[in-house]
Design a protein around this motif. Structure first.
Motif, short mmCIF file in Angstrom:
data_model
loop_
_atom_site.label_atom_id
_atom_site.label_comp_id
_atom_site.label_asym_id
_atom_site.label_seq_id
_atom_site.Cartn_x
_atom_site.Cartn_y
_atom_site.Cartn_z
N PHE A 145 0.86 -1.18 0.00
CA PHE A 145 0.00 0.00 0.00
C PHE A 145 0.89 1.23 0.00
CE2 PHE A 145 -1.82 3.51 2.43
CZ PHE A 145 -2.90 3.82 1.61
N ARG A 146 0.49 2.22 -0.78
CA ARG A 146 1.21 3.49 -0.78
C ARG A 146 0.21 4.60 -1.04
NH1 ARG A 146 6.61 5.60 -0.96
NH2 ARG A 146 6.23 7.83 -1.06
N ARG A 147 0.26 5.62 -0.19
CA ARG A 147 -0.59 6.80 -0.36
C ARG A 147 0.32 8.00 -0.55
NH1 ARG A 147 -2.06 10.88 2.88
NH2 ARG A 147 -3.98 11.94 2.38
N ASP A 148 0.14 8.70 -1.67
CA ASP A 148 0.90 9.93 -1.90
C ASP A 148 0.47 10.97 -0.88
OD1 ASP A 148 2.36 8.91 -4.04
OD2 ASP A 148 0.91 9.61 -5.53
N ASP A 149 1.17 12.08 -0.84
CA ASP A 149 0.91 13.12 0.15
C ASP A 149 -0.41 13.87 -0.06
OD1 ASP A 149 3.28 12.59 1.46
OD2 ASP A 149 4.39 14.06 0.30
N ARG A 150 -0.86 14.01 -1.27
CA ARG A 150 -1.98 14.91 -1.54
C ARG A 150 -3.37 14.30 -1.71
NH1 ARG A 150 1.68 16.35 -5.63
NH2 ARG A 150 0.05 15.69 -7.03
N PRO A 151 -3.55 13.01 -1.89
CA PRO A 151 -4.92 12.54 -2.12
C PRO A 151 -5.79 12.68 -0.87
CG PRO A 151 -3.40 10.69 -2.25
CD PRO A 151 -2.61 11.92 -1.93
N VAL A 152 -7.08 12.64 -1.08
CA VAL A 152 -8.00 12.74 0.04
C VAL A 152 -7.78 11.56 0.99
CG1 VAL A 152 -9.74 14.05 -1.22
CG2 VAL A 152 -9.84 11.56 -1.21
N LEU A 153 -8.10 11.76 2.25
CA LEU A 153 -7.81 10.75 3.26
C LEU A 153 -8.47 9.40 2.98
CD1 LEU A 153 -7.94 12.87 6.52
CD2 LEU A 153 -5.93 11.99 5.32
N ILE A 154 -9.67 9.41 2.43
CA ILE A 154 -10.37 8.14 2.20
C ILE A 154 -9.81 7.37 1.02
CG2 ILE A 154 -12.51 8.93 3.25
CD1 ILE A 154 -13.64 9.11 0.35
N SER B 284 -8.94 2.63 -2.34
CA SER B 284 -8.07 1.84 -3.22
C SER B 284 -8.11 0.37 -2.80
CB SER B 284 -6.64 2.38 -3.23
OG SER B 284 -5.98 2.17 -1.99
N ALA B 285 -8.16 0.10 -1.52
CA ALA B 285 -8.26 -1.28 -1.04
C ALA B 285 -9.60 -1.90 -1.46
CB ALA B 285 -8.10 -1.33 0.48
#
Length: 142
Positions: free
Chosen positions: A49-58, A63-64
């Motif tokens: 799993f990887r979340r960039d800095d800017r996407p919305v929290l949800i 994505s999952a």
């Protein structure tokens, strides 16, 4: 009685999952999108799993959900939208499973030698962009 011999297929590895995440993020960066990417193995377990800095929290959760949704029927989420509408063949699918499903484009099953080995879900762009980012990731997995 004839027996069908099945050749073992290598499972999706953490190395594969890292490659999928990196390729999806590279495609998203080229389009100027910040994304969250989830990779699940064939059993629906988190591999990467990887979340960039800017996407919305949800976006991490969504994505999952896209990955899990693509995994269950072994189909891209974009192909399932009409099937889960009232009157569609999978109308009740979202209520049958204990895990919430998400049908916008961006979830794709991952195959090796014609066998399902996992799924990827991408969120952060428009649904068609998310689908493209996930498809670019699959293209990178050789």
């Amino acid at each position: 009685m004839s027996r069908t011999t099945r050749t073992a297929v290598a499972p999706l590895t953490t190395e594969d999952a890292d490659l999928l995440v990196a390729a999806a993020r590279t495609a998203a960066e080229a389009a100027g999108a910040a994304v969250s990417v989830t990779v699940l193995d064939a059993g629906g377990h988190l591999l990467a799993f990887r979340r960039d800095d800017r996407p919305v929290l949800i976006s991490g959760e969504t994505s999952a959900r896209k990955a899990y949704t693509a995994l269950q029927p072994d189909a891209p989420t974009a192909d399932l939208v009409d099937a889960v509408r009232p009157g569609g063949p999978f109308h009740t699918l979202p209520t049958v499973l204990d895990r919430p499903l998400l049908f916008p484009a961006g979830g794709l099953p991952v195959h090796r030698d014609g066998r399902l080995i996992g799924a990827i879900g991408v969120v952060g762009g428009a649904p068609d962009q998310d689908h493209g980012f996930a498809a670019a990731a699959l293209d990178a997995l050789v």
